[in-house]
Design a protein around this motif. Structure first.
Motif, PDB file in Angstrom:
ATOM      1  N   ARG A 214       0.810  -1.223   0.000  1.00  0.00           N
ATOM      2  CA  ARG A 214       0.000   0.000   0.000  1.00  0.00           C
ATOM      3  C   ARG A 214       0.844   1.274   0.000  1.00  0.00           C
ATOM      4  N   ASP A 215       2.137   1.126   0.168  1.00  0.00           N
ATOM      5  CA  ASP A 215       3.010   2.293   0.174  1.00  0.00           C
ATOM      6  C   ASP A 215       3.283   2.700  -1.273  1.00  0.00           C
ATOM      7  N   VAL A 216       2.656   3.784  -1.700  1.00  0.00           N
ATOM      8  CA  VAL A 216       2.787   4.235  -3.096  1.00  0.00           C
ATOM      9  C   VAL A 216       3.867   5.298  -3.248  1.00  0.00           C
ATOM     10  N   GLY A 217       4.549   5.640  -2.168  1.00  0.00           N
ATOM     11  CA  GLY A 217       5.615   6.625  -2.256  1.00  0.00           C
ATOM     12  C   GLY A 217       5.166   8.059  -2.106  1.00  0.00           C
ATOM     13  N   ALA A 218       3.859   8.294  -1.983  1.00  0.00           N
ATOM     14  CA  ALA A 218       3.354   9.655  -1.811  1.00  0.00           C
ATOM     15  C   ALA A 218       3.564  10.111  -0.373  1.00  0.00           C
ATOM     16  N   PRO A 219       3.788  11.419  -0.169  1.00  0.00           N
ATOM     17  CA  PRO A 219       3.965  11.916   1.213  1.00  0.00           C
ATOM     18  C   PRO A 219       2.727  11.643   2.048  1.00  0.00           C
ATOM     19  N   PRO A 220       2.884  11.060   3.221  1.00  0.00           N
ATOM     20  CA  PRO A 220       1.726  10.757   4.062  1.00  0.00           C
ATOM     21  C   PRO A 220       1.211  12.012   4.750  1.00  0.00           C
ATOM     22  N   LEU A 221      -0.096  12.155   4.798  1.00  0.00           N
ATOM     23  CA  LEU A 221      -0.725  13.294   5.463  1.00  0.00           C
ATOM     24  C   LEU A 221      -1.840  12.761   6.353  1.00  0.00           C
ATOM     25  N   PHE A 222      -1.451  12.211   7.496  1.00  0.00           N
ATOM     26  CA  PHE A 222      -2.425  11.585   8.379  1.00  0.00           C
ATOM     27  C   PHE A 222      -2.970  12.547   9.422  1.00  0.00           C
ATOM     28  N   ALA A 223      -2.302  13.663   9.629  1.00  0.00           N
ATOM     29  CA  ALA A 223      -2.725  14.602  10.667  1.00  0.00           C
ATOM     30  C   ALA A 223      -3.029  15.956  10.047  1.00  0.00           C
ATOM     31  N   GLY A 224      -3.714  16.792  10.795  1.00  0.00           N
ATOM     32  CA  GLY A 224      -4.065  18.113  10.310  1.00  0.00           C
ATOM     33  C   GLY A 224      -3.006  19.142  10.661  1.00  0.00           C
ATOM     34  N   MET A 225      -3.295  20.395  10.322  1.00  0.00           N
ATOM     35  CA  MET A 225      -2.348  21.465  10.593  1.00  0.00           C
ATOM     36  C   MET A 225      -2.140  21.671  12.081  1.00  0.00           C
ATOM     37  N   ASP A 226      -3.116  21.232  12.896  1.00  0.00           N
ATOM     38  CA  ASP A 226      -2.953  21.407  14.340  1.00  0.00           C
ATOM     39  C   ASP A 226      -1.757  20.619  14.852  1.00  0.00           C
ATOM     40  N   SER A 227      -1.522  19.426  14.276  1.00  0.00           N
ATOM     41  CA  SER A 227      -0.376  18.618  14.691  1.00  0.00           C
ATOM     42  C   SER A 227       0.932  19.269  14.246  1.00  0.00           C
ATOM     43  N   VAL A 228       0.934  19.828  13.041  1.00  0.00           N
ATOM     44  CA  VAL A 228       2.144  20.495  12.562  1.00  0.00           C
ATOM     45  C   VAL A 228       2.448  21.711  13.434  1.00  0.00           C
TER      46      VAL A 228
ATOM     47  N   ALA B  12      -6.634   1.570   5.949  1.00  0.00           N
ATOM     48  CA  ALA B  12      -5.312   1.602   6.586  1.00  0.00           C
ATOM     49  C   ALA B  12      -4.223   1.963   5.572  1.00  0.00           C
ATOM     50  N   GLN B  13      -3.372   2.927   5.953  1.00  0.00           N
ATOM     51  CA  GLN B  13      -2.273   3.356   5.100  1.00  0.00           C
ATOM     52  C   GLN B  13      -0.978   3.382   5.909  1.00  0.00           C
ATOM     53  N   PRO B  14       0.148   3.061   5.265  1.00  0.00           N
ATOM     54  CA  PRO B  14       1.411   3.038   6.008  1.00  0.00           C
ATOM     55  C   PRO B  14       1.993   4.439   6.196  1.00  0.00           C
ATOM     56  N   ALA B  15       2.492   4.712   7.388  1.00  0.00           N
ATOM     57  CA  ALA B  15       3.286   5.907   7.674  1.00  0.00           C
ATOM     58  C   ALA B  15       4.702   5.431   7.975  1.00  0.00           C
TER      59      ALA B  15
ATOM     60  N   THR C 270       8.003   1.908  10.294  1.00  0.00           N
ATOM     61  CA  THR C 270       6.687   1.983   9.654  1.00  0.00           C
ATOM     62  C   THR C 270       5.582   1.553  10.608  1.00  0.00           C
ATOM     63  N   ARG C 271       4.426   2.128  10.416  1.00  0.00           N
ATOM     64  CA  ARG C 271       3.243   1.722  11.171  1.00  0.00           C
ATOM     65  C   ARG C 271       2.017   1.988  10.307  1.00  0.00           C
ATOM     66  N   LEU C 272       1.018   1.122  10.390  1.00  0.00           N
ATOM     67  CA  LEU C 272      -0.228   1.339   9.667  1.00  0.00           C
ATOM     68  C   LEU C 272      -1.117   2.283  10.466  1.00  0.00           C
ATOM     69  N   VAL C 273      -1.681   3.261   9.776  1.00  0.00           N
ATOM     70  CA  VAL C 273      -2.549   4.258  10.401  1.00  0.00           C
ATOM     71  C   VAL C 273      -3.965   4.074   9.873  1.00  0.00           C
ATOM     72  N   ILE C 274      -4.919   3.948  10.792  1.00  0.00           N
ATOM     73  CA  ILE C 274      -6.316   3.713  10.445  1.00  0.00           C
ATOM     74  C   ILE C 274      -7.137   4.970  10.750  1.00  0.00           C
ATOM     75  N   THR C 275      -7.966   5.356   9.783  1.00  0.00           N
ATOM     76  CA  THR C 275      -8.893   6.462  10.009  1.00  0.00           C
ATOM     77  C   THR C 275     -10.220   5.938  10.547  1.00  0.00           C
ATOM     78  N   HIS C 276     -10.814   4.971   9.829  1.00  0.00           N
ATOM     79  CA  HIS C 276     -12.089   4.390  10.259  1.00  0.00           C
ATOM     80  C   HIS C 276     -11.968   2.889  10.514  1.00  0.00           C
TER      81      HIS C 276
END
Length: 296
Positions: free
Chosen positions: A163-177, A241-244, A230-236
């Protein structure tokens, strides 16, 4: 034959639903529902499962095959009304017979041919509908039985890598940044740090930040002297699930660890030669897979 169809319809309806509801409640009681859905949604899943079981019990009050009755039985018609109706039909038929001395048999033949042609055209569609229904029923039944008999398991490392397509992961919002910029990163997991690594416009801000993270190792295709934590991150649920992943400077890591090994890493965030953020490890300790292997 009709009874078999009714049983099949009942199974694919309330039967499958009841089985999945039992699985959901069993996973919740065993503390393993988080292997499949975000824990924040567990209360909703369990509530719907209980409601489904109540509905299943209620279906036993409905006779088998009653779902095929669309209300065409309008009850007994009083004898007088029925007699009058038959009489009007008879009069209408008599008027028609007396008013038409000749019947065009050609029109009747054409109507018969049209009906036969329509039947021939609909036959493939009906066959396709039957095949689709049977296929869907078999698949639904197979998934349900598998959920009942197979033990709960987390997603595999191979799936995470696929599932890792090489795209930058964006699992969190601007509040985390923003929180990371302020220096409060104590609660950050791999998902939050991956967002920071991918979106930071001032990498030097994080130079020297300490991290303590747990994940599994995957190779870095761009740098043989690095490995990725690496860790899998789940939204729902596990479907989304997508890898970070975070780059870790570790030349010769293959001599001590294998792909897929779970490790606990203590290290420091550094700015790489190309200006990107990396982790310089102090210690990398092998650990067993956590009971809850995902981040949310």
């Amino acid at each position: 034959m009709r009874r078999a169809e009714w049983v099949a319809a009942r199974w694919l309806g309330v039967g499958v639903t009841a089985c999945l509801a039992v699985v959901t409640i069993g996973l919740a009681l065993g503390g393993q529902l988080a292997l499949y859905i975000n824990p924040d949604s567990a209360w909703f899943a369990v509530s719907m499962a209980v409601l489904a079981l109540v509905g299943t019990v209620a279906t036993f009050l409905v006779p088998l095959g009653a779902e095929a009755d669309h209300g065409h039985d309008h009850g007994d018609v009083p004898h007088g009304i029925a007699h009058a109706h038959d009489h009007r039909e008879h009069d209408h038929g008599s008027d028609h017979d007396h008013g038409s001395e000749h019947v065009d048999h050609g029109d009747l033949d054409r109507e018969e041919l049209d009906r036969e042609a329509e039947t021939v055209m609909l036959a493939p569609r009906r066959a396709l509908a039957i095949v689709a229904t049977v296929t869907g029923g078999v698949l639904a039944s197979g998934i349900t039985v598998a959920a009942l008999v197979l033990p709960p398991a987390s997603l595999s490392v191979e799936l995470a890598m696929a599932r890792d397509v090489g795209a930058p992961p964006l699992f969190a919002g601007m509040d985390s940044v923003t929180l990371a910029t302020s220096g409060d990163t104590s609660s950050f997991g791999i998902g939050e740090w991956a967002t920071v690594f991918a979106t930071s416009t001032h990498p030097d801000t994080f130079e020297g930040e300490s991290v303590k993270l747990t994940g599994f190792l995957t190779p870095d295709p761009d740098d043989p002297d690095s490995v990725r934590l690496t860790r899998l991150v789940i939204t729902h649920c596990v479907i989304d699930a997508q890898p970070a992943a975070l780059p870790v400077l570790s030349p010769g890591w293959e001599s001590e660890h294998e792909v897929g090994d779970w490790v606990e890493l203590d290290g420091t965030v550094r700015t790489g030669a190309d200006g990107t953020l990396v982790i310089e490890p102090a210690t990398v300790t092998a650990v067993p897979e956590p009971a809850d292997p995902y981040e949310y």
